[in-house]
Design a protein around this motif. Structure first.
Motif, PDB file in Angstrom:
ATOM      1  N   LEU A  21       0.829  -1.213   0.000  1.00  0.00           N
ATOM      2  CA  LEU A  21       0.000   0.000   0.000  1.00  0.00           C
ATOM      3  C   LEU A  21       0.857   1.254   0.000  1.00  0.00           C
ATOM      4  CD1 LEU A  21      -2.845  -1.036   2.435  1.00  0.00           C
ATOM      5  CD2 LEU A  21      -3.112  -0.353   0.041  1.00  0.00           C
ATOM      6  N   THR A  22       1.942   1.233   0.740  1.00  0.00           N
ATOM      7  CA  THR A  22       2.841   2.387   0.768  1.00  0.00           C
ATOM      8  C   THR A  22       3.379   2.667  -0.628  1.00  0.00           C
ATOM      9  OG1 THR A  22       3.462   1.956   3.063  1.00  0.00           O
ATOM     10  CG2 THR A  22       4.968   3.319   1.767  1.00  0.00           C
ATOM     11  N   GLY A  23       3.803   1.629  -1.329  1.00  0.00           N
ATOM     12  CA  GLY A  23       4.293   1.794  -2.695  1.00  0.00           C
ATOM     13  C   GLY A  23       3.241   2.406  -3.595  1.00  0.00           C
ATOM     14  N   HIS A  24       2.002   1.970  -3.427  1.00  0.00           N
ATOM     15  CA  HIS A  24       0.913   2.523  -4.241  1.00  0.00           C
ATOM     16  C   HIS A  24       0.745   4.019  -3.982  1.00  0.00           C
ATOM     17  CE1 HIS A  24      -2.927   2.894  -6.251  1.00  0.00           C
ATOM     18  NE2 HIS A  24      -3.390   3.480  -5.163  1.00  0.00           N
ATOM     19  N   PHE A  25       0.728   4.398  -2.711  1.00  0.00           N
ATOM     20  CA  PHE A  25       0.476   5.795  -2.378  1.00  0.00           C
ATOM     21  C   PHE A  25       1.695   6.691  -2.621  1.00  0.00           C
ATOM     22  CE2 PHE A  25      -2.906   3.819   0.320  1.00  0.00           C
ATOM     23  CZ  PHE A  25      -3.966   4.322  -0.410  1.00  0.00           C
ATOM     24  N   LEU A  26       2.894   6.125  -2.645  1.00  0.00           N
ATOM     25  CA  LEU A  26       4.086   6.914  -2.945  1.00  0.00           C
ATOM     26  C   LEU A  26       4.142   7.336  -4.407  1.00  0.00           C
ATOM     27  CD1 LEU A  26       7.036   5.165  -1.076  1.00  0.00           C
ATOM     28  CD2 LEU A  26       6.167   7.471  -0.699  1.00  0.00           C
ATOM     29  N   SER A  47      -3.261  -2.891  -5.777  1.00  0.00           N
ATOM     30  CA  SER A  47      -1.891  -2.744  -5.271  1.00  0.00           C
ATOM     31  C   SER A  47      -1.531  -3.829  -4.263  1.00  0.00           C
ATOM     32  CB  SER A  47      -1.693  -1.357  -4.646  1.00  0.00           C
ATOM     33  OG  SER A  47      -2.336  -1.265  -3.382  1.00  0.00           O
ATOM     34  N   MET A  48      -2.545  -4.487  -3.713  1.00  0.00           N
ATOM     35  CA  MET A  48      -2.294  -5.541  -2.727  1.00  0.00           C
ATOM     36  C   MET A  48      -2.365  -6.938  -3.339  1.00  0.00           C
ATOM     37  SD  MET A  48      -4.296  -4.018   0.596  1.00  0.00           S
ATOM     38  CE  MET A  48      -5.884  -3.875  -0.215  1.00  0.00           C
ATOM     39  N   ASP A  49      -2.520  -7.005  -4.670  1.00  0.00           N
ATOM     40  CA  ASP A  49      -2.501  -8.315  -5.333  1.00  0.00           C
ATOM     41  C   ASP A  49      -1.216  -9.040  -4.967  1.00  0.00           C
ATOM     42  OD1 ASP A  49      -4.889  -8.030  -6.587  1.00  0.00           O
ATOM     43  OD2 ASP A  49      -4.091  -7.752  -8.600  1.00  0.00           O
ATOM     44  N   GLY A  50      -1.322 -10.300  -4.706  1.00  0.00           N
ATOM     45  CA  GLY A  50      -0.139 -11.074  -4.364  1.00  0.00           C
ATOM     46  C   GLY A  50       0.126 -11.140  -2.874  1.00  0.00           C
TER      47      GLY A  50
END
Length: 169
Positions: A119-124, A137-140
């Protein structure tokens, strides 16, 4: 044959001579960053998720990666962020972590770091963020304890707060 590799791990420059086929997860855990977990060792569960940041057109772009599958040589020159790298020392939880607490989105905690890092990667990363992109973004990442409803709720709360913050700027 060992090879010299340089990268940033959280906030520390790493310069090592290492077998380039060493798996990133094994290297991270050898440094006692144990928030990144070994689950399936096949890239299916997400417990080993870290962020890999790469400079692209004057901007660092982060993507979630399964550290159990990536040889250390593939992160040379990049910025790797583990769950331990998401907070400053002695600081409160970040908004994603707080949402997980507030929503009861963590039971045993084994999968939690992977979800939070993803989630952090998605929001960054800049770009459109909507319900589907947040969930995607949390797939996997797999949770075997709480079910995914509380995790999705936590992600939606963070997404809504981010939208409100961006619209008030």
């Amino acid at each position: 044959m060992n090879k010299k590799i340089n990268f940033i791990l959280n906030s520390e420059l790493i310069e090592i001579e290492i077998n380039p086929s060493t798996v990133l997860l094994d290297f991270i855990r050898s440094l006692k960053f144990t928030g990144t977990k070994e689950g399936c060792k096949e890239g299916d569960c997400g417990a080993c998720t870290v962020l890999a940041g790469e400079l692209i057109e004057d901007e660092v772009i982060y993507r979630s990666v399964n550290s159990c599958l990536i040889p250390v040589m593939n992160i040379s020159g990049k910025h790797v962020v583990t769950i331990e790298g998401l907070n400053q020392e002695n600081k409160e939880l970040n908004p994603i972590q707080q949402a997980f607490v507030d929503c009861g989105a963590s039971q045993c905690g084994f999968c939690t770091p992977g979800f939070i890092v993803s989630l952090t990667g998605h929001f960054l990363n800049k770009g459109k963020s909507n319900h589907n992109s947040v969930i995607d973004s949390m797939d996997g990442n797999i949770c075997r304890c709480t079910g995914h409803n509380s995790i999705i709720r936590a992600a939606e709360i963070v997404s809504e707060k981010k939208k409100k913050k961006n619209s008030s700027m």
